[in-house]
Structure formats: structure tokens, C-alpha cells
Design a protein around this motif. Sequence first.
Motif, PDB file in Angstrom:
ATOM      1  N   VAL A   9     -19.077 -12.790  -2.380  1.00 36.94           N
ATOM      2  CA  VAL A   9     -17.608 -12.717  -2.359  1.00 36.94           C
ATOM      3  C   VAL A   9     -17.083 -11.483  -1.635  1.00 36.94           C
ATOM      4  CG1 VAL A   9     -17.416 -14.017  -4.503  1.00 36.94           C
ATOM      5  CG2 VAL A   9     -17.453 -11.523  -4.601  1.00 36.94           C
ATOM      6  N   ILE A  10     -17.969 -10.572  -1.255  1.00 37.70           N
ATOM      7  CA  ILE A  10     -17.501  -9.391  -0.516  1.00 37.70           C
ATOM      8  C   ILE A  10     -16.754  -9.820   0.741  1.00 37.70           C
ATOM      9  CG2 ILE A  10     -18.310  -7.479   0.934  1.00 37.70           C
ATOM     10  CD1 ILE A  10     -20.347  -6.827  -1.217  1.00 37.70           C
ATOM     11  N   GLY A  11     -17.285 -10.834   1.414  1.00 35.69           N
ATOM     12  CA  GLY A  11     -16.652 -11.297   2.645  1.00 35.69           C
ATOM     13  C   GLY A  11     -15.315 -11.976   2.430  1.00 35.69           C
ATOM     14  N   LEU A  12     -14.995 -12.349   1.179  1.00 35.38           N
ATOM     15  CA  LEU A  12     -13.711 -12.995   0.903  1.00 35.38           C
ATOM     16  C   LEU A  12     -12.567 -12.001   0.803  1.00 35.38           C
ATOM     17  CD1 LEU A  12     -14.746 -15.642  -1.807  1.00 35.38           C
ATOM     18  CD2 LEU A  12     -14.388 -16.010   0.627  1.00 35.38           C
ATOM     19  N   VAL A  13     -12.885 -10.730   0.597  1.00 39.44           N
ATOM     20  CA  VAL A  13     -11.847  -9.698   0.503  1.00 39.44           C
ATOM     21  C   VAL A  13     -11.383  -9.362   1.911  1.00 39.44           C
ATOM     22  CG1 VAL A  13     -11.274  -7.384  -0.289  1.00 39.44           C
ATOM     23  CG2 VAL A  13     -12.857  -8.797  -1.621  1.00 39.44           C
ATOM     24  N   ASN A  14     -10.173  -9.743   2.221  1.00 36.23           N
ATOM     25  CA  ASN A  14      -9.635  -9.544   3.570  1.00 36.23           C
ATOM     26  C   ASN A  14      -8.142  -9.219   3.463  1.00 36.23           C
ATOM     27  OD1 ASN A  14      -9.022  -9.549   6.280  1.00 36.23           O
ATOM     28  ND2 ASN A  14      -9.125 -11.770   6.507  1.00 36.23           N
ATOM     29  N   PHE A  15      -7.845  -7.945   3.239  1.00 30.23           N
ATOM     30  CA  PHE A  15      -6.445  -7.537   3.128  1.00 30.23           C
ATOM     31  C   PHE A  15      -5.732  -7.612   4.472  1.00 30.23           C
ATOM     32  CE2 PHE A  15      -8.281  -5.245  -0.590  1.00 30.23           C
ATOM     33  CZ  PHE A  15      -7.529  -5.881  -1.563  1.00 30.23           C
ATOM     34  N   GLY A  16      -6.516  -7.682   5.554  1.00 30.07           N
ATOM     35  CA  GLY A  16      -5.916  -7.808   6.874  1.00 30.07           C
ATOM     36  C   GLY A  16      -5.104  -9.087   6.998  1.00 30.07           C
ATOM     37  N   ALA A  17      -5.529 -10.163   6.298  1.00 31.67           N
ATOM     38  CA  ALA A  17      -4.797 -11.430   6.361  1.00 31.67           C
ATOM     39  C   ALA A  17      -3.414 -11.293   5.724  1.00 31.67           C
ATOM     40  CB  ALA A  17      -5.594 -12.526   5.653  1.00 31.67           C
ATOM     41  N   ILE A  18      -3.334 -10.525   4.630  1.00 32.26           N
ATOM     42  CA  ILE A  18      -2.037 -10.299   3.981  1.00 32.26           C
ATOM     43  C   ILE A  18      -1.149  -9.441   4.886  1.00 32.26           C
ATOM     44  CG2 ILE A  18      -0.892  -9.256   1.995  1.00 32.26           C
ATOM     45  CD1 ILE A  18      -3.311  -9.958   0.312  1.00 32.26           C
ATOM     46  N   LYS A  19      -1.743  -8.420   5.488  1.00 37.46           N
ATOM     47  CA  LYS A  19      -0.995  -7.552   6.397  1.00 37.46           C
ATOM     48  C   LYS A  19      -0.480  -8.342   7.593  1.00 37.46           C
ATOM     49  CE  LYS A  19      -1.494  -3.166   8.906  1.00 37.46           C
ATOM     50  NZ  LYS A  19      -2.453  -2.084   9.275  1.00 37.46           N
ATOM     51  N   HIS A  20      -1.327  -9.222   8.110  1.00 41.65           N
ATOM     52  CA  HIS A  20      -0.931 -10.048   9.258  1.00 41.65           C
ATOM     53  C   HIS A  20       0.232 -10.974   8.885  1.00 41.65           C
ATOM     54  CE1 HIS A  20      -1.499 -12.232  13.025  1.00 41.65           C
ATOM     55  NE2 HIS A  20      -1.367 -13.347  12.327  1.00 41.65           N
ATOM     56  N   ALA A  21       0.181 -11.564   7.687  1.00 42.27           N
ATOM     57  CA  ALA A  21       1.263 -12.443   7.230  1.00 42.27           C
ATOM     58  C   ALA A  21       2.568 -11.670   7.104  1.00 42.27           C
ATOM     59  CB  ALA A  21       0.886 -13.082   5.892  1.00 42.27           C
ATOM     60  N   TRP A  22       2.473 -10.432   6.628  1.00 42.97           N
ATOM     61  CA  TRP A  22       3.668  -9.587   6.482  1.00 42.97           C
ATOM     62  C   TRP A  22       4.295  -9.303   7.842  1.00 42.97           C
ATOM     63  CZ3 TRP A  22       5.901  -7.742   1.963  1.00 42.97           C
ATOM     64  CH2 TRP A  22       6.916  -6.797   2.131  1.00 42.97           C
ATOM     65  N   ARG A  23       3.456  -9.029   8.830  1.00 38.95           N
ATOM     66  CA  ARG A  23       3.974  -8.745  10.171  1.00 38.95           C
ATOM     67  C   ARG A  23       4.580  -9.985  10.813  1.00 38.95           C
ATOM     68  NH1 ARG A  23      -0.914  -5.028  12.774  1.00 38.95           N
ATOM     69  NH2 ARG A  23      -0.318  -3.046  11.779  1.00 38.95           N
ATOM     70  N   ALA A  24       3.964 -11.145  10.567  1.00 40.71           N
ATOM     71  CA  ALA A  24       4.456 -12.376  11.179  1.00 40.71           C
ATOM     72  C   ALA A  24       5.808 -12.775  10.606  1.00 40.71           C
ATOM     73  CB  ALA A  24       3.441 -13.500  10.972  1.00 40.71           C
ATOM     74  N   ASN A  25       5.937 -12.694   9.278  1.00 38.09           N
ATOM     75  CA  ASN A  25       7.180 -13.078   8.631  1.00 38.09           C
ATOM     76  C   ASN A  25       7.261 -12.388   7.276  1.00 38.09           C
ATOM     77  OD1 ASN A  25       8.940 -14.839   6.788  1.00 38.09           O
ATOM     78  ND2 ASN A  25       9.342 -15.749   8.789  1.00 38.09           N
ATOM     79  N   ARG A  26       8.340 -11.685   7.050  1.00 36.16           N
ATOM     80  CA  ARG A  26       8.458 -10.911   5.815  1.00 36.16           C
ATOM     81  C   ARG A  26       8.361 -11.801   4.580  1.00 36.16           C
ATOM     82  NH1 ARG A  26      10.377  -5.792   5.582  1.00 36.16           N
ATOM     83  NH2 ARG A  26       9.366  -5.758   7.617  1.00 36.16           N
ATOM     84  N   HIS A  27       8.927 -12.987   4.646  1.00 33.17           N
ATOM     85  CA  HIS A  27       8.857 -13.901   3.506  1.00 33.17           C
ATOM     86  C   HIS A  27       7.420 -14.335   3.224  1.00 33.17           C
ATOM     87  CE1 HIS A  27      13.346 -15.281   3.625  1.00 33.17           C
ATOM     88  NE2 HIS A  27      13.192 -14.039   3.226  1.00 33.17           N
ATOM     89  N   ASP A  28       6.649 -14.601   4.283  1.00 29.89           N
ATOM     90  CA  ASP A  28       5.246 -14.963   4.096  1.00 29.89           C
ATOM     91  C   ASP A  28       4.470 -13.807   3.478  1.00 29.89           C
ATOM     92  OD1 ASP A  28       5.518 -17.502   5.061  1.00 29.89           O
ATOM     93  OD2 ASP A  28       4.940 -17.003   7.111  1.00 29.89           O
ATOM     94  N   GLY A  29       4.775 -12.595   3.925  1.00 27.08           N
ATOM     95  CA  GLY A  29       4.122 -11.415   3.360  1.00 27.08           C
ATOM     96  C   GLY A  29       4.434 -11.253   1.885  1.00 27.08           C
ATOM     97  N   ILE A  30       5.693 -11.497   1.515  1.00 24.91           N
ATOM     98  CA  ILE A  30       6.087 -11.394   0.109  1.00 24.91           C
ATOM     99  C   ILE A  30       5.326 -12.431  -0.721  1.00 24.91           C
ATOM    100  CG2 ILE A  30       7.995 -11.789  -1.497  1.00 24.91           C
ATOM    101  CD1 ILE A  30       9.858 -10.598   0.650  1.00 24.91           C
ATOM    102  N   ALA A  31       5.232 -13.671  -0.202  1.00 25.89           N
ATOM    103  CA  ALA A  31       4.515 -14.727  -0.921  1.00 25.89           C
ATOM    104  C   ALA A  31       3.050 -14.350  -1.119  1.00 25.89           C
ATOM    105  CB  ALA A  31       4.625 -16.049  -0.168  1.00 25.89           C
ATOM    106  N   ALA A  32       2.429 -13.765  -0.085  1.00 24.96           N
ATOM    107  CA  ALA A  32       1.019 -13.365  -0.179  1.00 24.96           C
ATOM    108  C   ALA A  32       0.829 -12.257  -1.215  1.00 24.96           C
ATOM    109  CB  ALA A  32       0.510 -12.915   1.185  1.00 24.96           C
ATOM    110  N   VAL A  33       1.694 -11.262  -1.170  1.00 26.55           N
ATOM    111  CA  VAL A  33       1.572 -10.117  -2.095  1.00 26.55           C
ATOM    112  C   VAL A  33       1.827 -10.570  -3.536  1.00 26.55           C
ATOM    113  CG1 VAL A  33       2.587  -7.911  -2.770  1.00 26.55           C
ATOM    114  CG2 VAL A  33       2.143  -8.379  -0.357  1.00 26.55           C
ATOM    115  N   VAL A  34       2.865 -11.376  -3.736  1.00 16.37           N
ATOM    116  CA  VAL A  34       3.186 -11.852  -5.092  1.00 16.37           C
ATOM    117  C   VAL A  34       2.036 -12.704  -5.640  1.00 16.37           C
ATOM    118  CG1 VAL A  34       4.701 -13.385  -6.409  1.00 16.37           C
ATOM    119  CG2 VAL A  34       5.681 -11.710  -4.835  1.00 16.37           C
TER     120      VAL A  34
END
Length: 707
Positions: free
Chosen positions: A498-523
Motif C-alpha cells: 500500500v505504500i504505492g497507494l499514498v499519492n498526495f500529488g493527485a490531491i494537489k493536482h486536483a486542487w490546481r485543476a479546480n478548487r471544488h475538486d480539490g475540496i472534494a478530495a481533501v474532505v
Amino acid sequence: MVKQLILRRLFPFLRWLPYSKGIFKADFIAGLTVALVLVPQSMAYAQLAGMPPYFGLYAAFLPVAVAALWGSSNQLGTGPVAVVSLLTASSLAPLAAPGSAQFIALAIMLALLVGVIQLGLGVFKLGVIVNFLSHPVIAGFTNAAAIIIGLSQVNKLMGVPMSRSESFIRDIWEVFKQIGDTHLPTLAMGAAAIIVMALIRRKAPKLPGVLIAVVLTTLVSWLIGFERSVTTEPEQIVDVEARLLLDDFARTESRIKEFTDQLAVKGGELRSLRKSGKPQAHEAATVSYEIELLRLQLHGREDENRKRNRVIRSIVLERVSGDAGKPAMFYSQGGVPAGMQGDGRTWRIAKAASGGIKVSGGGEVVGKVPQGLPSVGLPGFSWDMVGSLFSAAVVISLVGFMEAISIAKAMAAKTKDKIDPNQELIGQGLANLVGSMTQSFPVSGSFSRSAVNIDAGAKTGISSVITAVCVLLTLLFLTPLLYHLPQAVLAAVIIMAVIGLVNFGAIKHAWRANRHDGIAAVVTFVATLTFAPHLDNGIMLGAGLAIMLYLLRTMKPRVAILGRHPDGMLRDARVHSLPASEVVTAVRFDGRLYFANVSFFEDAILEAVARNPKAKYLLVVGDGINELDASGEEVMRHLVERLRSSGVNMVFAGFKKQVIDVMRATGLLATIGDANFFINADHALESIRASVTAEGVEGAFCLLPPK
């Protein structure tokens, strides 16, 4: 031709024909390679799911082959996976003790429900429903789940018990508070396995690191006698607290059996009353009430013993050997009477049962694995439990399928194969259905094993069939070799997976693409951690929030007042500081026009007219309007009539066919008039210019470039 298409639809594996010797050789090597990873990994994931480890082999047998034969991907490796296993454990933990007979029955029933849901979605071509779980939501959930999975294995690495309550965070904190009680040999086994797997992954990635780590640690475990456990009688436990708890546990177990027997009798009475066909509503209602009361009492006693068992497992004992054939006695740590000598080892009560109490003074191992195939038959089914399991089954179905289809699409991009999501749903559904008939818990597509499969040269799903045959041979002949496999090593396998499943970059990328998507990912990430072990609550909250934020975005789409830019294009007048026209106000609406945003559209149009009161024309540029529903049509009709009565003529440009079709069907097109519809904005403005010129209007700024 039609017959051939029907056959390929019913038996999609026929697409592999003709099948050559060279392809079989490649598939054989790939299937064997995946099996070397799957056997130990499946046992680890069974443990994660709260099942005895050998149930992982059952889940790695027929489901692997069935999913390959009836799916659409040639290289997808199905079987036990980390996220689905954790969802299984978290869904069932409130209902039964992990590893118990009831827990196992519920897990198999859950696999049945997941299979039915996935198969139904596939047959009715509803694979698009998975789109309700957006990528940012899955990214937030996967990161949180990976952290939870990793932390849930820490106690097994330390060799200390972990309670299971309604708060995973509190449970893991209690584990870390026991750091002083760490069983060092257990920690050494787990750490050694992690080091071996990490080194092989870095230095020789083509070698089966998981298998090598398992073989080495199992051999060491056997040589040093890693497991030290004995079965004792309650009288040999001298510790007062432990004895009281064990006595209460035994009494409650007896009561549980009584309630279970009474439920069976009452259930038979109720069935007899219903089959008799006589008007006995009162008697049936009375028996139903008694059954519900018994169930409440049964669940209460089971919950008591689950909590009691957690306390029992946390008690640390010391063993004093008996003299002259007398049995050994177990005292609380530090409570050995003066003149007696403990053996220097810490002991814990591993299992309390009517047949004897298992006390462990060494590391935990897999133990005896039943040799032979799993029993085949329909799983036990209870309508009473369907309600409790249904929401979890839906979440597992969607999450498992999304994981499988994303892996399949990633591999198809390399192989240029075509992936059919609905056929993949059928394959995954059949895998879970067949698995439930062979004692399997829910399964899905595995990223790591699929990667091994394609890297090893797999050409068709026959590689997965060969993998299933290897698991079959393991069940028939090799299970005795697994007895001394340390549980800490299985925990290490899960952590490394499961180490490879930890990818905070995907959440960061979603935040940059669309603030609402980033909020959904973080929540979703925070909610999944907070609600753990009820992970389905986290992902459902995230999915609901993502849908709400999407609706919020569509409720207020972008509205631009247009002006003629020096480059000749019509652009947002406010952004580019363009002058307004005294003749026409041009408005562009960027979004579908439906019930949720019609009020916003109406207000935007009326505000644009109010800001430019001299203009007698209002041009609506509809290039961005992709849909018009009944509410949108009604508002459009109202605006046309209202503005006409005020002396403002509405003109439309760039509307798509599907929007025009709605207007024509409702009569709005006739009301507005064909003369007020234009293929694009420039044609509309040319017509307006011609009209105002004919009227003798001079000196008015027009949006058209000068001739």
C-alpha cells in the motif's frame, strides 16, 4: 455471423482464438510469475479483511480465472486487493468478531451481494454509474485508505493486541501506547521482510520479492521455533482479572448458543405458521416479536464478548512451570509469588474458547491451513442482514470496479486493446458470484499483480487461468509449508503493497485543476480518516459533496457581455474593457440551461438589459448551451414576451440542434420566429445592422467591425 457475435458475447474468451503455442508459452510464464506473488499476498489481504489467512487462497482461486474469462481485459489480474479487503473488514466489524464463523459467513454473503450488483450493472449496461465517484474523490479515499491499511498492521509488527472500536484513530493510539510491550522477535521478523522486499524491489525488480521474503522468514520461523503457544485450562490462569473475564466470556458464550438455538426453533415455528395458510396473524406477529427480541439479546451478548475479548488479549502473563508433572501456571506480569521463577517470557491469551484457552508466548504464525479445495455451495443468505450490508456492498462494487477498470484502461493504452466497461463489470460480478460459492470474500482488480502480469509478457487471460491452477496446486499439496509463516510478515507484505497507494500529488493536482475538486478530495481524505473504521461513510460523503459542488458550479455558469475586440473577435467586454453598443447587447451564456440555473439566467439577462437601456436588441449567443429542459424553455419564453412588451427584441445565434429541437417541440421556435435565429453571432449582427440602417439610425456604435 450473428451466431458468432452472440457466442462471443456470451463467451468473450473466444476472442483469444486461434491460440498458438508461442502465446501459451508467454501466458504460462506470466501466470506462474503472478502466482508466486499472489499466494502470499492473498493470505495477507485475507488477514486485512478480518478473515483467516487461508481464505485468501480461496479468493485467489476461481475468481481469478472467472474474471479473466468473462472480462474484457487480457492482462487484468483479479483477486484479493488491499482497499476492498479493508472495506470488507470495516463493514463487517460492527456485526461480528473478525475471524469468527459469523464474520466469515457475512464476508461470503457480502461477496454475493457485490457480485449481484456488479453483474446487474454490467448486464443492463450501467457502467457509467461509476462516474458518480469522481477521480478527486477516489484520490482522497485511496490516500486515506492506504494510511489506514498501513497503520492497521502496526500492531502485528509490534506483536501487541489492537482493539476494534468505533474510532480507528483511538485504536491506533492505544497501539502506540503499548510500544514498551513490543515483542522484539516479531518486530525483527516484520522488519526483515520489509528490508528484503525493499532491496529486491530496488536492486532486482524482476524477482518475486514477496515470495522470497515469505520463504526466508518462514524458514527462520521454523528453525528458531518462533511460535510458542500452549492450550491451557481456566484453572491454570491465576490472574484474578483474567479469570473473571474468562469466566464471564464462557458464560456469555453459553448464552449466545442458547439464543442461537432458540432463534432456530422460533424461526421454524414462524415458517410453519406462514405455510399453514390459516388466518393466524396474531400468532405469527407474536413469534416475530419474540424473534426480534432474541436477536437483540443475541447481538448484545456478542458485542459484550467482542469487547471482553479485546481486554483479555491485552493482559500480559508470566508462566511458571509446574513440578512433578503438575501443569504450568500463568500469573499476571510482575505477580509471580516469591520463591517461584517465571520462564522470562511474556505470554498473552490468544484465544478463549470452550475447548481450551490458547496462550501464546512467541510470535503469531499463520498456523494450520486446511488442505484441499474450499467447499462449493450457495452461501448462507439472510434478508435481515441484507439491509446492514447493502450500502457497503454498493460502495465496494463501485470502488472495486473503478479500481479494476482504471487498471484495465492503463494496460490497454500499452497493448492497444479495446476495453468494454460493461463487459468488465460482468467479469468482476461473475468473479464475486462464483467466489461467494467457494468461500471467497469480495475481490477486484489488482494494480501490482496486473503490472507483474503484463511485464512478464501475458498475451491473453489464459495467464490468469494458469495462476488459478497454481493456487489450486498450492491448496492441494503445499499448505503444510505455510504453517510457520509469521503474521508479522503478512503485515509487512500489506504495508509494502500500500505504500504505492499514498499519492498526495493527485490531491494537489486536483486542487490546481479546480478548487471544488480539490475540496472534494481533501474532505474525502479527512472524512475517511475520521469515520474509520466505517470507510464507506467517508467515500459516500465525498461523492455527495462532489455532486453538490458540481451542481453549485452549474447553478451559476459564466455569463459574458460581449464586445468587439481589436483583433476582430467577440470577447468579454468587462475583461478587455470594450465599449458597449447603443443598439445591441450581446450576452453569451456558458452552460446548459436547466432547472437549477434558470433563475440565474433570467437575472443575468434582465441585468444586461437594464445596464444598456438604449439598446433595442438583445443577442443571446448560445454556443455554450448544450441542453435545454422544460424549466429553461419556460423561462426563455417568459423573457421573450417580457422584453418584447418593453420594446426589446431577443435574437439568438449559435444554438445547437438539440436545443432547437426542444424549442420546436414546445412551440417556442414559432413564437420567437425563424427570422430571429442565426447560425452565428456575426450573421445576427449583420442582420441587426441592416435593420437599424434601414431605420435611419446613425452614429450608433455597432459590435460589427467597420466595413
